[in-house]
Design an enzyme around this catalytic site. Structure first.
Site, PDB file in Angstrom:
ATOM      1  N   ARG A  31      -7.626  -6.687  -9.719  1.00  0.00           N
ATOM      2  CA  ARG A  31      -8.422  -7.844 -10.121  1.00  0.00           C
ATOM      3  C   ARG A  31      -9.793  -7.392 -10.622  1.00  0.00           C
ATOM      4  O   ARG A  31     -10.188  -6.243 -10.429  1.00  0.00           O
ATOM      5  CB  ARG A  31      -8.648  -8.753  -8.907  1.00  0.00           C
ATOM      6  CG  ARG A  31      -9.379  -8.004  -7.802  1.00  0.00           C
ATOM      7  CD  ARG A  31      -9.865  -8.861  -6.669  1.00  0.00           C
ATOM      8  NE  ARG A  31     -10.775  -8.105  -5.812  1.00  0.00           N
ATOM      9  CZ  ARG A  31     -10.400  -7.281  -4.857  1.00  0.00           C
ATOM     10  NH1 ARG A  31      -9.122  -7.108  -4.588  1.00  0.00           N
ATOM     11  NH2 ARG A  31     -11.306  -6.624  -4.150  1.00  0.00           N
ATOM     12  N   LYS A  39      -1.840   2.305   9.455  1.00  0.00           N
ATOM     13  CA  LYS A  39      -2.252   1.230   8.548  1.00  0.00           C
ATOM     14  C   LYS A  39      -1.069   0.335   8.207  1.00  0.00           C
ATOM     15  O   LYS A  39       0.069   0.804   8.143  1.00  0.00           O
ATOM     16  CB  LYS A  39      -2.784   1.824   7.239  1.00  0.00           C
ATOM     17  CG  LYS A  39      -4.093   2.581   7.356  1.00  0.00           C
ATOM     18  CD  LYS A  39      -4.561   3.030   5.979  1.00  0.00           C
ATOM     19  CE  LYS A  39      -5.977   3.608   6.033  1.00  0.00           C
ATOM     20  NZ  LYS A  39      -6.466   3.985   4.689  1.00  0.00           N
ATOM     21  N   GLU A  63      -9.448   2.786  -5.366  1.00  0.00           N
ATOM     22  CA  GLU A  63     -10.345   3.085  -4.247  1.00  0.00           C
ATOM     23  C   GLU A  63     -10.048   4.462  -3.688  1.00  0.00           C
ATOM     24  O   GLU A  63      -8.884   4.792  -3.436  1.00  0.00           O
ATOM     25  CB  GLU A  63     -10.141   2.082  -3.100  1.00  0.00           C
ATOM     26  CG  GLU A  63     -10.517   0.662  -3.427  1.00  0.00           C
ATOM     27  CD  GLU A  63     -10.456  -0.239  -2.192  1.00  0.00           C
ATOM     28  OE1 GLU A  63     -10.748  -1.432  -2.343  1.00  0.00           O
ATOM     29  OE2 GLU A  63     -10.115   0.251  -1.082  1.00  0.00           O
ATOM     30  N   LYS A 105       0.826  -1.212   0.000  1.00  0.00           N
ATOM     31  CA  LYS A 105       0.000   0.000   0.000  1.00  0.00           C
ATOM     32  C   LYS A 105       0.860   1.262   0.000  1.00  0.00           C
ATOM     33  O   LYS A 105       0.435   2.305  -0.510  1.00  0.00           O
ATOM     34  CB  LYS A 105      -0.942  -0.003   1.211  1.00  0.00           C
ATOM     35  CG  LYS A 105      -1.753  -1.299   1.366  1.00  0.00           C
ATOM     36  CD  LYS A 105      -2.612  -1.598   0.157  1.00  0.00           C
ATOM     37  CE  LYS A 105      -3.054  -3.044   0.113  1.00  0.00           C
ATOM     38  NZ  LYS A 105      -3.711  -3.435  -1.129  1.00  0.00           N
ATOM     39  N   GLY A 152      -8.814  -3.532   5.937  1.00  0.00           N
ATOM     40  CA  GLY A 152      -8.992  -3.094   7.313  1.00  0.00           C
ATOM     41  C   GLY A 152      -8.147  -3.801   8.360  1.00  0.00           C
ATOM     42  O   GLY A 152      -8.163  -3.415   9.517  1.00  0.00           O
ATOM     43  N   LEU A 183     -10.135  10.104   8.352  1.00  0.00           N
ATOM     44  CA  LEU A 183     -11.362  10.754   7.873  1.00  0.00           C
ATOM     45  C   LEU A 183     -12.530  10.114   8.611  1.00  0.00           C
ATOM     46  O   LEU A 183     -12.682   8.893   8.590  1.00  0.00           O
ATOM     47  CB  LEU A 183     -11.492  10.587   6.360  1.00  0.00           C
ATOM     48  CG  LEU A 183     -10.318  11.155   5.533  1.00  0.00           C
ATOM     49  CD1 LEU A 183     -10.520  10.871   4.052  1.00  0.00           C
ATOM     50  CD2 LEU A 183     -10.163  12.651   5.775  1.00  0.00           C
ATOM     51  N   GLU A 192      -6.199   2.852  -2.030  1.00  0.00           N
ATOM     52  CA  GLU A 192      -5.653   1.559  -2.460  1.00  0.00           C
ATOM     53  C   GLU A 192      -6.061   1.298  -3.898  1.00  0.00           C
ATOM     54  O   GLU A 192      -7.037   1.872  -4.381  1.00  0.00           O
ATOM     55  CB  GLU A 192      -6.236   0.413  -1.606  1.00  0.00           C
ATOM     56  CG  GLU A 192      -5.774   0.395  -0.172  1.00  0.00           C
ATOM     57  CD  GLU A 192      -6.491  -0.668   0.666  1.00  0.00           C
ATOM     58  OE1 GLU A 192      -6.985  -1.656   0.095  1.00  0.00           O
ATOM     59  OE2 GLU A 192      -6.553  -0.486   1.884  1.00  0.00           O
TER      60      GLU A 192
HETATM   61  C1  MV4 Z   1      -9.447   5.012   6.059  1.00  0.00           C
HETATM   62  C2  MV4 Z   1     -10.567   5.448   6.800  1.00  0.00           C
HETATM   63  C3  MV4 Z   1     -10.541   6.741   7.300  1.00  0.00           C
HETATM   64  N1  MV4 Z   1      -9.474   7.541   7.080  1.00  0.00           N
HETATM   65  N2  MV4 Z   1      -8.405   5.857   5.869  1.00  0.00           N
HETATM   66  C4  MV4 Z   1     -10.750   0.436   5.706  1.00  0.00           C
HETATM   67  C5  MV4 Z   1     -10.226  -0.644   4.836  1.00  0.00           C
HETATM   68  C6  MV4 Z   1      -9.216  -0.039   3.951  1.00  0.00           C
HETATM   69  N3  MV4 Z   1      -9.472  -0.402   2.591  1.00  0.00           N
HETATM   70  C7  MV4 Z   1      -9.259   1.431   4.177  1.00  0.00           C
HETATM   71  N4  MV4 Z   1     -10.194   1.653   5.244  1.00  0.00           N
HETATM   72  C8  MV4 Z   1     -10.378   2.888   5.763  1.00  0.00           C
HETATM   73  N5  MV4 Z   1      -9.383   3.772   5.561  1.00  0.00           N
HETATM   74  C9  MV4 Z   1      -8.440   7.078   6.373  1.00  0.00           C
HETATM   75  N6  MV4 Z   1      -7.382   7.878   6.175  1.00  0.00           N
HETATM   76  C10 MV4 Z   1     -11.620   4.558   6.990  1.00  0.00           C
HETATM   77  C11 MV4 Z   1     -11.533   3.268   6.476  1.00  0.00           C
HETATM   78  C12 MV4 Z   1     -12.692   2.433   6.705  1.00  0.00           C
HETATM   79  C13 MV4 Z   1     -13.495   2.027   5.654  1.00  0.00           C
HETATM   80  C14 MV4 Z   1     -13.197   2.355   4.336  1.00  0.00           C
HETATM   81  C15 MV4 Z   1     -13.984   1.943   3.290  1.00  0.00           C
HETATM   82  C16 MV4 Z   1     -15.138   1.212   3.569  1.00  0.00           C
HETATM   83  C17 MV4 Z   1     -15.468   0.876   4.848  1.00  0.00           C
HETATM   84  C18 MV4 Z   1     -14.657   1.267   5.897  1.00  0.00           C
HETATM   85  C19 MV4 Z   1     -14.995   0.924   7.203  1.00  0.00           C
HETATM   86  C20 MV4 Z   1     -14.185   1.311   8.236  1.00  0.00           C
HETATM   87  C21 MV4 Z   1     -13.033   2.073   7.976  1.00  0.00           C
END
Ligand code: MV4
Length: 454
Positions: free
Chosen positions: A291, A158, A275, A116, A165, A203, A287
């Site tokens: 795929r 992260k 994403e 990432k 997650g 966020l 990210e």
């Molecule tokens: C975040 C975020 C808030 N702020 N990054 C969760 C999985 C991963 N793909 C990225 N994720 C998140 N990153 C920042 N800077 C909140 C999440 C997140 C989330 C993101 C997308 C869909 C559902 C989620 C549920 C919890 C947290």
């Protein structure tokens, strides 16, 4: 020339890929575990090979067995579907080393996006907006403190090898940072064998919006618009929409221009999804998925493009043959992921499906490998059907989906269909007014409202 494709997957997505093969006059080879001998993806394939016992690590993740199956059946190419080996760069490398075409991006791009930190670095250079955060991995707790003080709390730690997650920890205030740093590193090491972590500004109420792209081997990149995937529970998507209820056509065009120009710069090939988190009118890249995604059908419905066919054409060395101006969007599409799970507890419900009656009519699509008499095995993901509707606008799509859910009969195992009906009945969902936290709160509310709630 691709004449025969081995599909290294199971269930609805194996069937989805087979359908594209058949329409293109390409033969398909199914692989399956002993638990899947009676499955639809095996029945409908031109040929099939048993690759091992039920546990995925011994079958659908068994690289030597899959390569042997490709060799003995004379396949030209391998499509990995989603999950399993689809984002395993070493697998893609081995596929190519053995003389097969990998229907996907280059191993180098899969590897880059799996890291990432490397993905964000690449996107930053290519002009894609990021969440404010650390410049690469955090070497120490002291550096974490320094970055957090600079970008301001709350912050998120992260895992570099993460995604979905795992290994993610929030620090709302300075006092919480040392523990968040320690726990994130320990979890990352345990889950991924890699304790590299990075930091982002947290966020607190974003939407999850992703952009679908296709790129051919000649530098042509087009996007197919966005999907709003904010409705998730424990990082599992439940319902997705194309387009996002909150994005204007002008915003879509602008984000599309940003991502296509970035992927041209990267020399990316085949299908990919970027994403973003969307909050306060700003998009921030988080990210990239290398795929075909579970929710690709909603993009197909609004763009009228067969994404799997395009993946196969690209892998065959064909040029896309059209540019961005040829990609037009029509109407609104929504997908419900129907899982064999208790709709209240989300505990998987494997077992015998006694009655199966899918809905029909205008604008209704069901991607599923179910049939009456099928036994849902306990070994794999609980997704058993995707119900997709397409309609001229969002309100009509919601009405069509409620109608289709009421028609859908899956008897014998509990499914998440009733949950979908409740989501669609909710006024704030109907208003399109939701963030990534909406579904968890909605589910908690349903649980509190139940008469036997403690
Ligand atoms: C975040 C975020 C808030 N702020 N990054 C969760 C999985 C991963 N793909 C990225 N994720 C998140 N990153 C920042 N800077 C909140 C999440 C997140 C989330 C993101 C997308 C869909 C559902 C989620 C549920 C919890 C947290």
């Amino acid at each position: 020339m691709i004449r025969k494709i081995l599909i290294a997957n199971r269930g609805e997505i194996a069937l989805r890929i087979q359908r594209a093969c058949r329409e293109m006059g390409i033969a398909s080879v199914a692989v399956h575990s002993t638990a899947d001998a009676d499955s639809m993806h095996v029945r409908l394939a031109d040929e099939s090979v048993c690759i091992g016992p039920p546990p995925a690590r011994d079958s659908y993740l068994n690289i030597p067995a899959i390569l042997s199956a490709a060799a003995i059946t004379g396949a030209d190419a391998i499509h990995p579907g989603y999950g399993f080996l689809s984002e395993n760069a070493s697998f893609a490398e081995m596929v190519e080393l053995h003389g097969f075409v990998f229907i996907g991006p280059s191993p180098a791009h899969i590897r880059m996006m799996g890291d990432k930190i490397a993905a964000k670095e690449a996107m930053l250079k290519l002009g894609v907006p990021l969440v404010p955060g650390s410049d690469g991995a955090l070497p120490s707790l002291a550096s974490a403190v320094e970055v957090a003080d600079r970008i301001g709390y709350p912050v998120l730690i992260k895992a570099a090898a993460g995604g979905g997650g795992r290994g993610m920890k929030v620090a709302l205030v300075p006092d919480e940072l040392a523990e968040a740093w320690q726990v994130a590193r320990t979890e990352s090491k345990a889950a991924f064998g890699n304790d590299a972590v990075y930091m982002e500004k947290y966020l607190d109420r974003p939407r999850h919006i992703e952009m679908q792209i296709l790129a051919d081997s000649y530098g042509n990149v087009v996007h197919f618009g966005e999907r709003d995937c904010s409705l998730q529970r424990r990082h599992q998507k439940i319902l997705e929409e194309a387009g996002s209820p909150v994005l204007s056509a002008a915003q879509r065009d602008a984000l599309g221009e940003t991502v296509t120009s970035a992927l041209k710069g990267l020399g990316y090939r085949n299908a990919g999804t970027l994403e973003f988190l969307y909050q306060d009118g700003q998009f921030s890249f988080i990210e990239m998925n290398t795929r075909l995604q579970v929710e690709h059908p909603i993009t197909e419905m609004v763009s009228n493009i067969d994404l799997v066919r395009e993946q196969i054409r690209i892998a065959s060395g064909e040029p896309l043959g059209y540019d961005q101006s040829a990609v037009t969007f029509s109407g609104h599409a929504i997908e419900c992921r129907i899982n064999a799970e208790d709709p209240e507890t989300f505990i998987p419900t494997p077992g015998l499906v006694t009655i199966y009656h899918p809905p029909g009519g205008l604008g209704v699509r069901v991607d599923s490998a179910l049939y009456a008499g099928y036994r849902v095995p306990p070994y794999y993901d609980s997704l058993i059907a995707k119900l997709i509707v397409h309609a001229p606008d969002r309100a009509q799509a919601i009405a069509r989906l409620r109608r289709a859910i009421d028609e859908f009969a899956i008897i014998g195992v509990k499914t998440t269909l009733p949950l979908h009906r409740q989501i669609l009945d909710d006024p704030s969902f109907q208003a399109g007014d939701y963030t990534i936290h909406w579904l968890e709160k909605f589910v908690a509310g349903l649980q509190a409202d139940r008469p036997d709630a403690a």
